[in-house]
Design an enzyme around this catalytic site. Structure first.
Site, PDB file in Angstrom:
ATOM      1  N   GLU A  73      -0.415 -32.296 -19.948  1.00 17.76           N
ATOM      2  CA  GLU A  73       0.820 -31.918 -20.451  1.00 17.76           C
ATOM      3  C   GLU A  73       2.111 -30.788 -20.080  1.00 17.76           C
ATOM      4  O   GLU A  73       3.625 -31.538 -20.112  1.00 17.76           O
ATOM      5  CB  GLU A  73       0.549 -30.484 -22.243  1.00 17.76           C
ATOM      6  CG  GLU A  73       1.444 -30.813 -22.915  1.00 17.76           C
ATOM      7  CD  GLU A  73       0.830 -30.166 -23.445  1.00 17.76           C
ATOM      8  OE1 GLU A  73      -0.640 -29.460 -24.040  1.00 17.76           O
ATOM      9  OE2 GLU A  73       1.449 -29.204 -24.863  1.00 17.76           O
TER      10      GLU A  73
ATOM     11  N   HIS B  54     -25.035 -37.349 -11.646  1.00 20.34           N
ATOM     12  CA  HIS B  54     -25.907 -37.589 -12.543  1.00 20.34           C
ATOM     13  C   HIS B  54     -25.553 -39.015 -13.194  1.00 20.34           C
ATOM     14  O   HIS B  54     -26.078 -39.326 -13.758  1.00 20.34           O
ATOM     15  CB  HIS B  54     -27.106 -37.385 -13.196  1.00 20.34           C
ATOM     16  CG  HIS B  54     -27.984 -36.716 -11.619  1.00 20.34           C
ATOM     17  ND1 HIS B  54     -29.359 -36.775 -11.414  1.00 20.34           N
ATOM     18  CD2 HIS B  54     -27.744 -35.342 -11.925  1.00 20.34           C
ATOM     19  CE1 HIS B  54     -29.335 -36.083 -10.362  1.00 20.34           C
ATOM     20  NE2 HIS B  54     -28.769 -34.677 -10.726  1.00 20.34           N
TER      21      HIS B  54
ATOM     22  N   LYS C  89       3.759 -34.578 -33.583  1.00 19.61           N
ATOM     23  CA  LYS C  89       3.386 -33.699 -34.522  1.00 19.61           C
ATOM     24  C   LYS C  89       4.199 -33.570 -34.785  1.00 19.61           C
ATOM     25  O   LYS C  89       4.042 -33.649 -35.900  1.00 19.61           O
ATOM     26  CB  LYS C  89       3.964 -32.049 -33.447  1.00 19.61           C
ATOM     27  CG  LYS C  89       2.781 -31.420 -32.987  1.00 19.61           C
ATOM     28  CD  LYS C  89       3.501 -30.256 -32.141  1.00 19.61           C
ATOM     29  CE  LYS C  89       2.241 -29.294 -32.169  1.00 19.61           C
ATOM     30  NZ  LYS C  89       2.614 -27.888 -31.170  1.00 19.61           N
TER      31      LYS C  89
HETATM   32  O1  PA5 Z   1       0.904 -26.380 -24.868  1.00 24.79           O
HETATM   33  C1  PA5 Z   1       1.330 -25.871 -25.954  1.00 24.79           C
HETATM   34  O2  PA5 Z   1       2.674 -26.434 -26.233  1.00 24.79           O
HETATM   35  C2  PA5 Z   1       0.289 -26.974 -26.905  1.00 24.79           C
HETATM   36  O3  PA5 Z   1      -0.846 -27.907 -26.086  1.00 24.79           O
HETATM   37  C3  PA5 Z   1       0.378 -26.245 -27.524  1.00 24.79           C
HETATM   38  O4  PA5 Z   1       0.062 -25.074 -27.513  1.00 24.79           O
HETATM   39  C4  PA5 Z   1      -0.619 -26.913 -28.962  1.00 24.79           C
HETATM   40  O5  PA5 Z   1       0.581 -28.190 -29.471  1.00 24.79           O
HETATM   41  C5  PA5 Z   1      -0.393 -25.544 -30.413  1.00 24.79           C
HETATM   42  O6  PA5 Z   1       0.829 -25.303 -30.754  1.00 24.79           O
HETATM   43  P1  PA5 Z   1       1.068 -24.014 -31.434  1.00 24.79           P
HETATM   44  O7  PA5 Z   1       0.396 -23.141 -30.839  1.00 24.79           O
HETATM   45  O8  PA5 Z   1       2.834 -24.144 -31.951  1.00 24.79           O
HETATM   46  O9  PA5 Z   1       0.132 -24.346 -32.810  1.00 24.79           O
END
Ligand code: PA5
Length: 432
Positions: free
Chosen positions: A275, A296, A407
């Site tokens: 990410e 394995h 989202k």
């Molecule tokens: O690293 C990130 O920004 C994402 O993985 C968020 O943590 C994830 O989408 C969850 O978002 P939120 O904490 O706003 O619910």
């Protein structure tokens, strides 16, 4: 943590990096370090996460947790997803033993799995830990509403056992205030996947009785190593070498801890790497593996498949002594002189050597043991490595537009607002 990059050098591996190239790369690391240092100093978005070891208030977390826990607490159910779940899960999965409250994570919205998870819980003694930085993530809010209803149907007062961690102003914050729930803030400037060392990652650990200060001390010790050189800083060595190997063709990074308790850590790493760095048509694909189990299965590919992989081992120096019992079967007598720890070490050494012998790049990350201090150092070190790699790639490590796109599209499709992303989905669906 210690990092050994010897098996990533071109004298051993292809793709590999030469000593001369490493020296040149170190000049880029020095520039990147200046940028990181300035960002930390100014508390800039993202870079601010690297200040958490000295910024997180563990007393505040403990006070909030004490409001919802008691001697009979049997479980902590965390409702959150991505960066709002994986750091916490990494810590509790690594540190929990059979006497601790069970730590369970609801991230997916698979209804069968959710129902099965809730059915096996004693709600009277379960703490509900709801985490969302934005306070708007559909999966987290939907799961929370379902869990809340389940508590109500069982006649259990959820307000007495719920703790919320969220940012300012979202619907989750409003809900926490309306019900006077203990609540903690996601610190400013800290993206989800870099928030393991804040309340986001530490509430579940506190419910399970782990030493939050030791986690932060371990991270702070790693922060002490942030000089401007990859030859002095293990985290920079890791970030720089992975970047250089990717540029030379190792577009996949298989994270392979040799400890069952670190399996979730590999998942956390995969999110951090993917990410943060997967942008502008760049980035290295992280893969989750586990030693010895994946010797394995995946190892065949890593040793003899395409030369597009780096394998990162995480090894633990001290493991529990568990002797292998003697047997009178001759062919098995060699096992009777060893312990399971010896076997694990031998398996690791054999795998590392087998990759090196085949000229496949691999890096060894060592921690002394799986405890709070070492884990804090490992998490922090990998965050630093990722931030450095982001600087070298020239991407914005701290944004995640692709994740945000999905989202918004999801919310729009469910009628939760007008989003162009949802319209794009509708158009594509019509084309089919
Ligand atoms: O690293 C990130 O920004 C994402 O993985 C968020 O943590 C994830 O989408 C969850 O978002 P939120 O904490 O706003 O619910």
């Amino acid at each position: 943590m210690n990092v050994d990059i010897g098996n990533a050098l071109s004298a051993v591996a292809a793709p590999g990096i030469s000593r001369a190239a490493l020296e040149r790369l170190d000049e880029q690391v020095a520039d990147a370090h200046e940028r990181i240092d300035a960002g930390m100093e100014a508390g800039e978005h993202g870079y601010a996460a690297l200040n958490l070891p000295n910024r997180t208030d563990t007393d505040e977390i403990q006070v909030a947790v004490d409001r919802v826990t008691g001697p009979d607490t049997s479980a902590v159910l965390t409702v959150g997803i991505g960066g709002s779940a994986l750091g916490a899960a990494t810590i509790t999965d690594a540190l929990n033993d059979a006497d601790d409250p069970e730590a369970i994570y609801l991230d997916n919205v698979d209804p069968d799995w959710l129902s099965a998870t809730l059915d096996r819980l004693d709600l009277e003694t379960t703490v509900l830990n709801v985490v969302s930085r934005s306070g708007t993530t559909a999966e987290t809010l939907a799961n929370f509403l379902v869990v809340r209803e389940t508590f109500e149907e069982a006649g259990v007062d959820w307000t007495e056992r719920t703790i919320v961690t969220t940012g300012d102003g979202g619907p989750l914050r409003e809900l926490a205030e309306r019900h006077n729930l203990p609540s903690l803030a996601v610190p400013d400037g800290v993206p989800g996947r870099f928030s393991a060392l804040s309340a986001v990652g530490l509430v579940a650990a506190a419910v399970c009785g782990h030493d939050l200060d030791a986690l932060l001390r371990g991270a702070a010790a790693e922060a002490e190593t942030l000089t401007g050189s990859l030859f002095e800083c293990p985290a920079y060595a890791y970030g720089a070498v992975t970047y250089a190997l990717d540029a030379r063709g190792a577009s996949t990074n298989a994270m392979m801890p040799y400890a069952e308790s670190l399996e979730t850590y590999a998942e956390w790493f995969a999110q951090l790497w993917a990410e943060s760095l997967g942008k502008d048509d760049l980035g290295q694909t992280p893969v989750r593996a586990l030693g010895v189990t994946d010797q394995h299965s995946q190892l065949q590919l890593y040793r003899a498949g395409p030369r597009d992989k780096l394998v990162t081992f995480v090894t633990v120096q001290e493991t529990a002594a568990r002797p292998i019992p003697d047997t009178d079967v001759d062919d098995l007598s060699y096992l009777g002189d060893a312990s399971l720890g010896d076997l694990l070490d031998a398996e690791f050494e054999a795998t590392e050597a087998s990759l090196a012998a085949a000229g496949r790049p691999n890096v060894r990350v060592e921690i002394d043991r799986v405890d709070e201090f070492e884990l804090g150092g490992l998490l922090y070190g990998m965050e630093v490595a990722c931030v450095l790699a982001g600087e070298l790639y020239g991407v914005n490590t701290f944004e995640q537009p692709a994740v945000e796109w999905a989202k918004k599209a999801t919310r729009g499709l469910l009628g939760g607002g007008e989003f162009a992303e949802a319209e794009a989905v509708a158009e594509k669906t019509e084309l089919r």
